[in-house]
Design a protein around this motif. Structure first.
Motif: not given
Length: 591
Positions: A307-314, A318-323, A341-345
């Motif tokens: 699964v290709r995952v992209e992080l788009a978080m400010n 929280l970004r560090d926890l998810v990554q 899958l795009v992970v964003t806040d």
């Protein structure tokens, strides 16, 4: 003619009693009177009495005696021979792959000749063929000779992993009706309770030793492609055979392993192979013996779905926890473009069609929840998830959209919504500074389940290697509704689905090729079932007979309805005569 209830003839004793009523009559004394003008009825009474007189109204008596006779005959259950020439025949064909043992002299070939001979003999009103596989299947109605019967027998391939003969026989009797005959063609003896008076069981098996594959699997985990092969010696003596393993390459197969196997009586041997990265199809072969279908297996590549995952978080914390959570999952690939899958806040974000969104909600008034937590256990996101002792900080608004997956009381914490492009958006209400969730085992479990949920919805085939007769699930990409499946025999099937999921039954051993738009997939089916490969229980013989019936109701047909119909006609005539006499009496009285 015979009778099912002969004791009913005792009812004929009513005939003498009725005759006596008509024979015994009342006789009045003779009186001389001056006039008859005051008498209401001047006719002689005929209702019976104690004195003997000549019979009166013989037609009514005959009708009543005939009624008694017809009533007794109907109660006795008259039966006539139905005649075997008019009986339908239903042939139950064992479709399990043990029927292929012996090559040209296999039970399948000898059984076909036996059925053809029975059909040529004639004498049946209709002939139907039923395949006995894991579930009964109607082949159609056969005729004596001709291309139609040949076409029906062409569908008797004997590729089923088992034969449910008991269910097929029950189905055959229901299909043929009360007077049908059932002919079973198989390779083993029947159980005592399976022999019916209208059934004939013909077995064409031959006890033999056999060596074959009973397990064949392939996995690709943690970057290693492995095959497991299990070979069984299904005999009571020592056996030897050659094992050859080949890998597909351009234009054919190349040999990667050859060994001589010495198998103990009733023994098995397991072989694990580690394949080179990117290996294609694998073929494993054993030496020839009585049953060839279990001497070869094909294994298609079982790729681990990444699964290709992209992080788009400010939110950096929280970004560090998810990554960290996703980087610990082997199937996750961190990318910056074309994600699955795009992970964003962010409250709103543009994503490509088909990409899932995991959206963290962090901008609402929040509080910490310690439970009770309500989890939708029917969703795979809850697999192995426990929130005991967890503090979950989240928005305290009870408003929600989509399916509720996790709640704290009436507060939604995790929801899922289907988008118009076929993808999903998962809304994750979470405030890490007010939570202990990220410091418990529930956090990596939750991230793992979200990633696996996304992987399970990606286009492809699962499983890629299955047992013969099992179902493969083909998941289509959004916008694709049709696929073409090329079977091992070379024939193709065009399949259409409205919900992007197609279930395909692999009823033929070998490799299947799937074309879905521009995508190409493959999967394999193998005849691996120890019970079918064991030929020591097969036998030959005949049990029962199509025409040797013991039960009277099976051989004869009831004609009770004819006597009941005649009885109604007689009673109608009797009623007409009685009504006529009553009308005549009333007319005489009035005059």
């Amino acid at each position: 003619m015979s009778f099912a209830f002969p004791l009913a003839f005792i009812g004929l004793l009513a005939a003498p009693a009725l005759t006596a009523i008509y024979w015994l009559r009342s006789r009045s004394r003779k009186r001389t009177v001056s006039s008859l003008m005051l008498w209401m009825d001047q006719r002689q009474l005929k209702e019976g009495g104690l004195l003997i007189d000549r019979l009166q109204t013989p037609l009514l008596l005959l009708l009543e005696l005939l009624s008694i006779l017809l009533l007794v005959l109907a109660a006795a259950g008259p039966m006539v021979r139905a005649g075997t020439a008019a009986a339908p025949l239903v042939v139950v064909l064992d479709d399990s792959f043990s029927m292929l043992a012996g090559g040209k002299s296999s039970p399948r070939h000898r059984g076909e000749e036996s059925v053809r001979s029975e059909i040529r003999a004639g004498g049946y009103s209709a002939i139907r063929l039923v395949l006995a596989g894991t579930a009964p299947q109607i082949l159609g109605e056969a005729a004596e000779g001709g291309s139609r019967m040949n076409a029906l027998f062409d569908h008797w391939k004997c590729y089923s992993p088992s034969a449910n003969l008991e269910e097929a026989i029950t189905f055959a009797f229901a299909l043929g009706g009360d007077r049908c005959r059932v002919l079973v063609v198989t390779d083993h003896a029947p159980a005592a309770e399976q022999i019916d008076e209208r059934l004939e069981w013909r077995a064409f098996g031959r006890r033999d030793d056999n060596v074959g594959f009973v397990t064949a699997t392939r996995t690709d985990r943690d970057g290693q492609d492995r095959c497991l092969l299990e070979i069984a010696n299904l005999s009571d003596r020592q056996s030897q055979t050659d094992l050859v393993v080949e890998a597909a390459n351009t234009g054919g197969f190349r040999e990667i392993k050859r060994s001589r196997l010495n198998l103990s009586p009733n023994g098995t041997e397991r072989i694990v192979l580690t394949l080179a990265h990117g290996a294609g199809e694998i073929r494993a072969r054993l030496g020839d013996d009585a049953l060839k279908i279990d001497n070869e297996v094909m294994l298609a590549p079982e790729r681990e779905q990444g699964v290709r995952v992209e992080l788009a978080m400010n939110n950096e914390a929280l970004r560090d926890l998810v990554q960290k959570a996703f980087e610990a999952i082997p199937s996750a690939e961190m990318v910056s473009s074309a994600p699955d899958l795009v992970v964003t806040d962010e409250a709103a974000s543009d994503v490509r069609p088909g990409s899932w969104i995991l959206r963290f909600i962090t901008d609402q008034p929040a509080e910490s929840f310690i439970g009770p937590f309500v989890i939708d256990r029917n969703n795979q996101i809850a697999e192995g998830l426990s929130l005991d002792g967890v503090i979950w900080g989240a928005g305290k608004s009870p408003e929600s959209t989509g399916a509720l997956l996790i709640m704290a009381g009436n507060i939604p914490l995790l929801t899922a919504t289907d988008r118009a492009d076929g993808a999903r958006e998962i809304r994750f209400s979470f405030r890490p500074e007010m939570s202990t969730l990220q410091r418990t085992p529930a956090w990596p479990v939750l991230m793992w389940n979200i990633l696996n949920w996304r992987a399970s919805e990606m286009p492809g085939v699962s499983p890629c290697n299955l047992k013969l007769g099992s179902d493969a699930k083909i998941k289509l990409a959004f916008g694709t509704t049709a696929v073409s499946v090329r079977e091992p025999s070379g024939s193709s099937r065009e399949l259409i689905s409205a919900d992007r999921i197609i279930t395909f039954n692999a009823d033929e051993p070998g490799v299947y090729e799937v074309t879905a738009g521009t995508a190409r997939y493959s999967f394999a089916a193998n005849a691996v079932r120890k019970e079918e490969s064991d030929l020591r229980q097969t036998t030959s013989g005949n049990w029962g007979s199509l025409f040797a019936l013991n039960g009277l109701e099976q051989e004869q047909r009831s004609i009770t309805w004819i006597f009941i119909l005649l009885l109604l006609i007689v009673l109608a005539c009797h009623l007409a005569l009685v009504s006529r006499d009553l009308s005549a009496g009333r007319s005489a009285a009035l005059t």
